[in-house]
Design a protein around this motif. Structure first.
Motif, mmCIF file in Angstrom:
data_model
loop_
_atom_site.group_PDB
_atom_site.id
_atom_site.type_symbol
_atom_site.label_atom_id
_atom_site.label_comp_id
_atom_site.label_asym_id
_atom_site.label_seq_id
_atom_site.Cartn_x
_atom_site.Cartn_y
_atom_site.Cartn_z
ATOM 1 N N GLY A 55 0.841 -1.191 0.000
ATOM 2 C CA GLY A 55 0.000 0.000 0.000
ATOM 3 C C GLY A 55 0.881 1.249 0.000
ATOM 4 O O GLY A 55 1.888 1.312 -0.693
ATOM 5 N N ASN A 56 0.474 2.249 0.823
ATOM 6 C CA ASN A 56 1.271 3.482 0.918
ATOM 7 C C ASN A 56 1.493 4.100 -0.464
ATOM 8 O O ASN A 56 2.593 4.506 -0.816
ATOM 9 C CB ASN A 56 2.615 3.201 1.570
ATOM 10 C CG ASN A 56 2.881 4.058 2.799
ATOM 11 O OD1 ASN A 56 3.774 3.758 3.581
ATOM 12 N ND2 ASN A 56 2.130 5.124 2.987
ATOM 13 N N GLU A 57 0.410 4.189 -1.252
ATOM 14 C CA GLU A 57 0.550 4.709 -2.610
ATOM 15 C C GLU A 57 0.706 6.222 -2.659
ATOM 16 O O GLU A 57 0.711 6.814 -3.731
ATOM 17 C CB GLU A 57 -0.616 4.230 -3.482
ATOM 18 C CG GLU A 57 -0.612 2.727 -3.645
ATOM 19 C CD GLU A 57 -1.189 2.258 -4.971
ATOM 20 O OE1 GLU A 57 -0.972 2.945 -5.976
ATOM 21 O OE2 GLU A 57 -1.849 1.219 -4.984
ATOM 22 N N ASN A 58 0.844 6.838 -1.491
ATOM 23 C CA ASN A 58 1.276 8.234 -1.488
ATOM 24 C C ASN A 58 2.707 8.341 -2.003
ATOM 25 O O ASN A 58 3.109 9.358 -2.573
ATOM 26 C CB ASN A 58 1.175 8.835 -0.092
ATOM 27 C CG ASN A 58 1.871 8.008 0.968
ATOM 28 O OD1 ASN A 58 1.752 6.792 1.007
ATOM 29 N ND2 ASN A 58 2.619 8.657 1.845
ATOM 30 N N GLN A 81 -4.823 12.557 -1.145
ATOM 31 C CA GLN A 81 -5.445 12.883 0.142
ATOM 32 C C GLN A 81 -6.540 11.888 0.532
ATOM 33 O O GLN A 81 -6.814 11.669 1.706
ATOM 34 C CB GLN A 81 -6.041 14.300 0.093
ATOM 35 C CG GLN A 81 -5.001 15.399 0.055
ATOM 36 C CD GLN A 81 -4.575 15.767 -1.360
ATOM 37 O OE1 GLN A 81 -4.770 14.995 -2.292
ATOM 38 N NE2 GLN A 81 -3.997 16.945 -1.520
ATOM 39 N N VAL A 82 -7.149 11.258 -0.472
ATOM 40 C CA VAL A 82 -8.206 10.284 -0.207
ATOM 41 C C VAL A 82 -7.640 9.078 0.545
ATOM 42 O O VAL A 82 -8.321 8.471 1.372
ATOM 43 C CB VAL A 82 -8.869 9.854 -1.532
ATOM 44 C CG1 VAL A 82 -9.830 8.698 -1.327
ATOM 45 C CG2 VAL A 82 -9.597 11.049 -2.165
ATOM 46 N N TRP A 134 -13.044 5.520 -13.558
ATOM 47 C CA TRP A 134 -13.737 6.614 -12.888
ATOM 48 C C TRP A 134 -12.729 7.708 -12.522
ATOM 49 O O TRP A 134 -11.528 7.470 -12.448
ATOM 50 C CB TRP A 134 -14.377 6.149 -11.583
ATOM 51 C CG TRP A 134 -15.585 5.291 -11.658
ATOM 52 C CD1 TRP A 134 -16.868 5.642 -11.325
ATOM 53 C CD2 TRP A 134 -15.658 3.907 -12.028
ATOM 54 N NE1 TRP A 134 -17.725 4.569 -11.474
ATOM 55 C CE2 TRP A 134 -17.006 3.495 -11.912
ATOM 56 C CE3 TRP A 134 -14.705 2.975 -12.473
ATOM 57 C CZ2 TRP A 134 -17.425 2.200 -12.209
ATOM 58 C CZ3 TRP A 134 -15.123 1.691 -12.769
ATOM 59 C CH2 TRP A 134 -16.468 1.313 -12.640
ATOM 60 N N GLU A 135 -13.251 8.899 -12.245
ATOM 61 C CA GLU A 135 -12.482 9.952 -11.584
ATOM 62 C C GLU A 135 -13.267 10.351 -10.339
ATOM 63 O O GLU A 135 -14.490 10.540 -10.411
ATOM 64 C CB GLU A 135 -12.300 11.178 -12.486
ATOM 65 C CG GLU A 135 -11.302 10.979 -13.598
ATOM 66 C CD GLU A 135 -11.082 12.248 -14.409
ATOM 67 O OE1 GLU A 135 -11.867 13.218 -14.232
ATOM 68 O OE2 GLU A 135 -10.144 12.285 -15.216
ATOM 69 N N ASN A 169 -0.704 15.310 -7.237
ATOM 70 C CA ASN A 169 -1.363 14.549 -6.183
ATOM 71 C C ASN A 169 -2.254 13.434 -6.718
ATOM 72 O O ASN A 169 -2.919 12.744 -5.939
ATOM 73 C CB ASN A 169 -2.206 15.482 -5.308
ATOM 74 C CG ASN A 169 -1.348 16.397 -4.454
ATOM 75 O OD1 ASN A 169 -0.212 16.054 -4.121
ATOM 76 N ND2 ASN A 169 -1.871 17.559 -4.104
ATOM 77 N N LEU A 170 -2.292 13.257 -8.031
ATOM 78 C CA LEU A 170 -3.155 12.235 -8.621
ATOM 79 C C LEU A 170 -2.583 10.839 -8.418
ATOM 80 O O LEU A 170 -1.373 10.632 -8.512
ATOM 81 C CB LEU A 170 -3.349 12.502 -10.112
ATOM 82 C CG LEU A 170 -4.155 13.745 -10.493
ATOM 83 C CD1 LEU A 170 -4.227 13.875 -12.007
ATOM 84 C CD2 LEU A 170 -5.553 13.683 -9.892
ATOM 85 N N ARG A 171 -3.465 9.889 -8.129
ATOM 86 C CA ARG A 171 -3.096 8.484 -8.027
ATOM 87 C C ARG A 171 -4.186 7.655 -8.706
ATOM 88 O O ARG A 171 -5.363 8.037 -8.708
ATOM 89 C CB ARG A 171 -2.964 8.037 -6.563
ATOM 90 C CG ARG A 171 -1.887 8.759 -5.774
ATOM 91 C CD ARG A 171 -0.487 8.423 -6.242
ATOM 92 N NE ARG A 171 0.533 8.999 -5.378
ATOM 93 C CZ ARG A 171 1.022 10.241 -5.493
ATOM 94 N NH1 ARG A 171 0.544 11.040 -6.450
ATOM 95 N NH2 ARG A 171 1.955 10.677 -4.678
#
Length: 243
Positions: A51-54, A170-171, A188-189, A202-204
């Motif tokens: 995880g940790n996809e930041n 941020q989500v 989806w967006e 900031n997009l993932r």
């Protein structure tokens, strides 16, 4: 040389050059994860970050390459932490073997072993995202975010299994999505603000099951038609159609 032989040779070359190899796995159903192959020889355990996809791909490489040189086989990883400038402070937790069997197949294949010890890399609270599993407890199919590691489990959502959402980092920290549009059968967006105001850095791209595991109030997005959207004022409000 077949693909498997080429893969093993690449691992061997990386271990000879850097003392270990990093495998990064990204699927459409589960969050990304990365693990080492080669530390068994020096440390008698491997490492995994799930995880940790930041953190971006290049960040993962920096994290592993900063942590491994600070570890020795005489150190109990659970008793130390490692600070990496710009990325936070990391601690370690021993992984239950059930997770190894789903996520670290390369270690089994490369070493031809039946079991091994691994430690999960965990960030500090500031960098701790909601897609991170507790790998110290046995894997089970009740975890909606990570259950799809077992591809024998029937996909329960009425959308394609490879469905993903472009959203904001941020989500992953708990901010609520307030507007969603479905652009394709499997795409989806979803944003916490007007999509035109989102910082592209900031997009993932996140598996749809991951978002539902983080916030089940997003379930209405599964019913959206193509090029249809919904919005809400905040997390406690009802969803409204753009139409």
């Amino acid at each position: 040389m077949n693909n498997k032989e080429e893969f093993f040779q690449r691992i061997k070359n990386n271990i000879e050059k850097d003392n270990f190899h990093i495998t990064v796995v990204q699927t459409s159903e589960n969050p990304r994860f990365a693990y080492t192959i080669g530390n068994l020889e020096k440390l008698q355990f491997e490492l995994i970050l799930a995880g940790n996809e930041n953190y971006l791909y290049k960040d993962l490489l920096k994290i592993f390459n900063s942590i491994v040189p600070k570890l020795t086989k005489n150190i109990n990883p659970e008793e130390i932490s490692v600070e990496i400038e710009g990325f936070g402070t990391f601690r370690f937790r021993e992984v239950h073997k059930s997770w190894n069997e789903f996520m670290m197949l390369g270690v089994y294949d490369y070493y031809k072993i039946e079991s091994f010890k691994a430690y999960q890399i965990l960030p500090d609270n500031k960098h701790y995202t909601l897609d991170i599993p507790d790998m110290s407890i046995e894997w089970n199919a009740d975890n909606i975010i990570w259950k799809w590691l077992d591809d024998r489990i029937e996909w329960k959502f009425e959308v394609p299994r490879d469905s993903q959402v472009v959203t904001e980092v941020q989500v992953l920290f708990g901010e609520k999505i307030t507007e969603v549009t479905r652009w394709e059968e499997n795409e989806w967006e979803g944003f916490t603000q007007n999509g035109e105001d989102v910082d592209k850095n900031n997009l993932r791209v996140v598996p749809i099951a991951t978002l539902l595991g983080i916030d089940n109030s997003l379930e209405p997005i599964l019913k959206l038609g193509i090029e249809k959207g919904i919005w809400r004022e905040d997390e406690n409000s009802e969803w409204n159609s753009w139409d």
